[in-house]
Write an enzyme that holds these catalytic residues in place. Structure first.
Site, mmCIF file in Angstrom:
data_model
loop_
_atom_site.group_PDB
_atom_site.id
_atom_site.type_symbol
_atom_site.label_atom_id
_atom_site.label_comp_id
_atom_site.label_asym_id
_atom_site.label_seq_id
_atom_site.Cartn_x
_atom_site.Cartn_y
_atom_site.Cartn_z
ATOM 1 N N LYS A 190 72.461 28.128 83.294
ATOM 2 C CA LYS A 190 71.355 28.636 84.104
ATOM 3 C C LYS A 190 71.447 28.046 85.510
ATOM 4 O O LYS A 190 71.257 26.854 85.715
ATOM 5 C CB LYS A 190 69.998 28.267 83.499
ATOM 6 N N CYS A 297 72.723 14.535 95.904
ATOM 7 C CA CYS A 297 72.113 13.506 95.055
ATOM 8 C C CYS A 297 72.664 12.123 95.370
ATOM 9 O O CYS A 297 71.977 11.128 95.222
ATOM 10 C CB CYS A 297 72.337 13.849 93.598
ATOM 11 N N GLU A 391 63.245 9.692 96.719
ATOM 12 C CA GLU A 391 64.420 10.440 97.149
ATOM 13 C C GLU A 391 63.929 11.513 98.133
ATOM 14 O O GLU A 391 63.197 12.423 97.743
ATOM 15 C CB GLU A 391 65.031 11.092 95.902
HETATM 16 P P1 NAI Z 1 64.628 20.597 89.479
HETATM 17 O O1 NAI Z 1 65.043 19.427 88.706
HETATM 18 O O2 NAI Z 1 63.261 21.132 89.282
HETATM 19 O O3 NAI Z 1 65.632 21.812 89.230
HETATM 20 C C1 NAI Z 1 66.970 21.694 88.798
HETATM 21 C C2 NAI Z 1 67.266 22.774 87.759
HETATM 22 O O4 NAI Z 1 66.458 22.580 86.597
HETATM 23 C C3 NAI Z 1 66.955 24.198 88.218
HETATM 24 O O5 NAI Z 1 67.914 25.062 87.666
HETATM 25 C C4 NAI Z 1 65.592 24.457 87.606
HETATM 26 O O6 NAI Z 1 65.314 25.820 87.405
HETATM 27 C C5 NAI Z 1 65.709 23.753 86.291
HETATM 28 N N1 NAI Z 1 64.437 23.335 85.698
HETATM 29 C C6 NAI Z 1 63.259 23.090 86.314
HETATM 30 N N2 NAI Z 1 62.331 22.734 85.409
HETATM 31 C C7 NAI Z 1 62.928 22.747 84.202
HETATM 32 C C8 NAI Z 1 62.500 22.445 82.875
HETATM 33 N N3 NAI Z 1 61.268 22.061 82.626
HETATM 34 N N4 NAI Z 1 63.396 22.547 81.874
HETATM 35 C C9 NAI Z 1 64.659 22.902 82.115
HETATM 36 N N5 NAI Z 1 65.120 23.214 83.339
HETATM 37 C C10 NAI Z 1 64.267 23.129 84.379
HETATM 38 O O7 NAI Z 1 64.849 20.293 90.999
HETATM 39 P P2 NAI Z 1 64.130 21.030 92.222
HETATM 40 O O8 NAI Z 1 62.694 21.308 92.005
HETATM 41 O O9 NAI Z 1 64.947 22.188 92.548
HETATM 42 O O10 NAI Z 1 64.223 19.884 93.306
HETATM 43 C C11 NAI Z 1 63.266 18.837 93.319
HETATM 44 C C12 NAI Z 1 63.908 17.521 93.635
HETATM 45 O O11 NAI Z 1 64.895 17.199 92.661
HETATM 46 C C13 NAI Z 1 64.699 17.477 94.928
HETATM 47 O O12 NAI Z 1 63.892 17.275 96.012
HETATM 48 C C14 NAI Z 1 65.607 16.336 94.682
HETATM 49 O O13 NAI Z 1 64.949 15.130 94.895
HETATM 50 C C15 NAI Z 1 65.931 16.463 93.219
HETATM 51 N N6 NAI Z 1 67.203 17.155 92.999
HETATM 52 C C16 NAI Z 1 68.280 16.427 92.631
HETATM 53 C C17 NAI Z 1 69.485 17.049 92.487
HETATM 54 C C18 NAI Z 1 70.696 16.323 92.093
HETATM 55 O O14 NAI Z 1 71.776 16.784 92.402
HETATM 56 N N7 NAI Z 1 70.603 15.224 91.398
HETATM 57 C C19 NAI Z 1 69.654 18.459 92.740
HETATM 58 C C20 NAI Z 1 68.463 19.151 93.050
HETATM 59 C C21 NAI Z 1 67.285 18.504 93.173
#
Ligand code: NAI
Length: 778
Positions: A190, A297, A391
């Site tokens: 996904k 990240c 972050e």
């Molecule tokens: P997120 O963690 O909400 O989203 C990442 C993925 O998880 C997306 O595909 C999303 O649709 C999915 N997702 C969201 N809620 C879920 C759930 N309950 N169960 C399963 N999948 C779920 O990240 P978001 O909202 O896009 O970004 C928020 C913050 O997260 C950013 O500001 C950053 O701090 C962090 N982040 C960290 C990343 C990394 O590479 N470690 C990448 C993106 C965001």
């Protein structure tokens, strides 16, 4: 039209926009996208828009995946998995090779599509992301070819659910899909809701290369679609994204025994020592946090600079910052593109506001019209300032100073995360000392944000667990195939009898005690419980706390080195063998023989579980070093109490960890006598701590304890669920080794050592200077 001389004078760039017509034609032809399930695209039903964040223009409509879509995709993947795994390694390798070639052929198309959907500069998509995507498929074509010879006795997991974020959409897809397929798994992936388009283009590439239907399935949608995938009957979830969502997934999977790897957030230190090449370090900041809008990240978002050079460094930094070009992502001279979405822009700005309200000063970092934020940094910032702790995930670093190397390490480690670190010093001794002491999964020395398919990537602490890339990445998609699986014994009831008042049947051992910090201790409540052959101490939460405290003080065991630890393990074998008859009377001859065998086995491994020097990019020496985790909590199997206990405790301590172990609840006395063996074998105090009692009541506080880095649990699925939930709070890995014959060959080997360590990947420049740039002329 300007004259060349005028341009030379002003050094201004004219626009140089990459042509996006091929991508726009493709988008117009597609119209609205369905999901990619079982080798074909579904008819779109409920859809949502995906936009170009730089302009707000709608690029396409994609489908919102429902539970039914996820179920269909998982069923397709399940059906495809057997035949896919039954192909030879070479056959799978050819498919992965074909994927690599087709990605390469479409490099320009994919780069433009990525830049449009995500907002990142075309230079990043074209020069970093897409070449690395191809590199991942090539590298894993190699692993597919070599799987059987390099991973004997391991089998694919089955169907893997993969959830990825928006910051490196196609690259994260490649990181996840390539190893899963190479190992013989099938996938349901996904993509993030902001950036689904390159995954859908990749689905078309899967069709083009004739990948068997159902091997790769892509379901688009938001968090609800992701949550449905977590609930679906898959064998593993691999997640990259925020720590908050990762923690929720760990909780949702509690007790299922399904595999989970998490690559979460970070607040990585960027340490500039007094003797650093400051110009190079400033370029490191550009690469690490500004060039990519800070949406990485592992961005070196906490700049820590030696006080002695802080003014000079800041002058260079702010000058360089003023020259960064913020602008249209498709322009080849843009450095800083668009933030992925207005929601994300607001999030960045609100953290910056909170930081300045708490006293920090923001230099640069102005919000611009649309989804743009200029690069910046927060200075005069206190350690507890929200800008220092959270972050930011935008082009805003923090800048603070330190005086000594010790202080730099302390500040670097003062975070709940541990994803990466960048260290700048011209002294090899200083740089490698910092690399050893900083708690992070990846350390770049005199470099920043380098990635390669051969170099494992992943975090410590709240940055998650598991590794992507290289041999370790493959191991995270493979399972042990047990030949001696057998059911675990049921627990007998534990009921307390007050200490000293227990009726003393003939031959009772009234001296059994807990073993904490190298000494025998009465349990905190003073109670005992009846077990075969006597009574055992009934430990409680307080005993667990004391034992963890003692284990946490045993740090010098890790520093002793493999050879010294091996000697202690050999010595344990010798002392156990001297008392073999006595232990055999408590258990069986087979268990004692196995126990002595385990000591020899892990004494052998103690100085040979080496890590690797991997072939990543030329000009770098990339070392992958297995490090002890720290304190490991172990709830031992009920069957074969002596062999079970030592089969788990010995690999953990061989690698330099300290343990708090809960021996077999039904029959712990076979283990409580081991304290004499440990004492006479010079095992330092606190390395092994033994708390007897009701397994599941002790395992939960052990799993929840902040000082415990990992938990191994043998027992029931209810017990495992409680342990998983307790461990999810601070995101520690839980390993539930399947019940097996603990005297047999399945009860030892590298799998145990792998769970007892985590890898640190260290990038060092190596032969990186161009010929003739050395200082000495001879
Ligand atoms: P997120 O963690 O909400 O989203 C990442 C993925 O998880 C997306 O595909 C999303 O649709 C999915 N997702 C969201 N809620 C879920 C759930 N309950 N169960 C399963 N999948 C779920 O990240 P978001 O909202 O896009 O970004 C928020 C913050 O997260 C950013 O500001 C950053 O701090 C962090 N982040 C960290 C990343 C990394 O590479 N470690 C990448 C993106 C965001």
């Amino acid at each position: 039209m300007s004259h060349v001389s005028e341009i030379m004078e002003s050094m201004e760039y004219g626009p140089s926009v990459e042509d996006s017509s091929a991508v726009r034609d493709w988008l117009a032809r597609q119209g609205t996208f369905g999901h990619f399930i079982g080798g074909t695209f579904t008819e779109p039903d409920t859809t949502f828009e995906t936009r170009d964040p730089a302009t707000g223009e709608v690029l396409a409509r994609v489908s919102q995946g429902t539970q039914a879509d996820i179920e269909a995709a998982v069923a397709a993947a399940r059906q495809a998995q057997g035949p896919w795994a039954a192909l030879s390694g070479s056959e799978r390798a050819r498919y992965l090779y074909a994927l690599a070639r087709h990605v390469q052929k479409r490099e320009r198309f994919l780069s433009v599509l990525e830049s449009l959907d995500n907002g990142k500069p075309i230079r990043e998509a074209r020069d970093i992301d897409v070449p690395l995507v191809a590199r991942h498929f090539y590298h894993h074509a190699g692993w597919a070819e070599l799987r059987d010879s390099q991973f004997p006795g391991l089998t694919p997991l089955g169907v893997c659910g993969q959830i990825i974020p928006w910051n490196f959409p196609l690259l994260m897809l490649a990181w996840k899909v390539a190893p899963a397929l190479a190992a013989g798994n099938t996938v349901v992936l996904k993509p993030a809701e902001y950036t689904p388009l390159t995954a859908l283009a990749f689905a078309q590439i899967c069709q083009e290369v004739g990948l068997p239907a159902g091997v790769v399935n892509i379901v688009t949608g938001d968090g609800a679609t992701g949550a449905a995938l977590v609930q679906a009957p898959v064998d593993k979830i691999a997640f990259t994204g925020s720590t908050e969502v990762g923690r929720g997934i760990a909780q949702a999977l509690a007790g299922t025994g399904r595999r989970l790897t998490l690559e979460l957030g970070g607040k990585s230190p960027f340490v500039v020592m007094e003797d650093a090449d400051l110009d190079a370090a400033v370029e490191g900041v550009v690469d690490s946090i500004w060039f990519n809008q800070g949406q990485v990240c592992c961005a070196g978002s906490r700049i820590l600079v030696a006080e002695a050079v802080a003014d000079r460094f800041e002058a260079l930094l702010s000058f360089r910052m003023s020259r960064m070009r913020v602008g249209p992502p498709l322009d080849k001279s843009t450095d800083v593109g668009a933030i992925v979405d207005p929601v994300q822009k607001d999030r960045i700005l609100s953290i910056c506001r909170a930081a300045t309200e708490a006293g920090a000063e923001l230099v640069g970092g102005q919000a611009q019209e649309g989804c743009f934020i200029a690069p910046g940094y927060l200075k005069n910032i206190a350690p507890a300032n929200p800008g220092m702790e959270q972050e930011i995930f935008g082009p805003i670093a923090t800048l603070s100073t330190f005086r000594t190397a010790d202080e730099a390490v302390e500040l670097a480690n003062n975070t709940r995360y541990g994803l990466a670190a960048s260290v700048w010093s011209e002294s090899a001794t200083v740089a490698t000392d910092l690399a050893a002491r900083i708690k992070a999964g990846v350390v770049w020395i005199n470099s920043a944000n380098l990635f390669d398919a051969a170099a494992p990537f992943g975090g410590y602490r709240e940055s998650g667990y598991g590794r992507e890339g290289g041999r370790s990445g493959m191991l995270d998609y493979l399972a042990e195939a047990l030949i001696s699986a057998r059911p675990e014994e049921a627990l007998q009831r534990v009921s307390a009898t007050p200490s000293g008042d227990a009726p003393a049947p003939q031959g009772i051992d009234r001296t059994a005690k807990l073993y904490i910090g190298g000494a025998q201790k009465r349990p905190d409540g003073g109670g005992n419980y009846a077990v075969p052959g006597g009574v055992a101490p009934l430990g409680n939460r307080k005993d667990i706390r004391n034992a963890v405290e003692a284990a946490a003080k045993a740090g010098k065991w890790a520093a002793m080195g493999g050879h010294a630890r091996a000697q202690v393990l050999f010595y344990i074998a010798e002392n156990l063998s001297a008392r073999a008859a006595e232990f055999a009377a408590r258990t069986s001859r087979a268990e004692v023989e196995a126990a002595i065998g385990r000591c020899f086995h892990y004494a052998a491994w103690a100085d040979k579980f080496d890590g690797a020097n991997v072939q990543a990019k030329p000009g770098h020496l990339v070392n992958v070093i297995p490090e002890p985790l720290g304190v490991i909590g172990i709830a031992c199997p009920n069957a074969q109490p002596l062999a079970g206990f030592l089969s788990l405790v010995l690999p953990a301590i061989a690698m330099g960890n300290a343990v708090v172990a809960i021996p077999a609840q039904n029959d712990p006395l076979a283990v409580t006598d081991l304290y004499q063996v440990f004492d006479t074998s010079d095992l330092p105090a606190g390395v092994v701590n033994i708390v007897t009692g009701a397994r599941d009541e002790l395992a939960v506080p052990l799993a929840a304890h902040e000082e415990v880095a990992a938990m191994w649990y043998c027992g029931t699925s209810d017990g495992l669920a409680a342990v998983d939930r307790a461990a999810a709070g601070n995101l520690k890995p839980v390993w539930a080794p399947a019940a097996r014959d603990w005297t047999g060959p399945d009860a030892q080997g590298e799998t145990f050592l792998r769970h007892a360590t985590r890898q640190k990947t260290i990038w060092l420049p190596y032969g990186a200077l161009p010929a003739g740039s050395g200082s000495a002329a001879y």
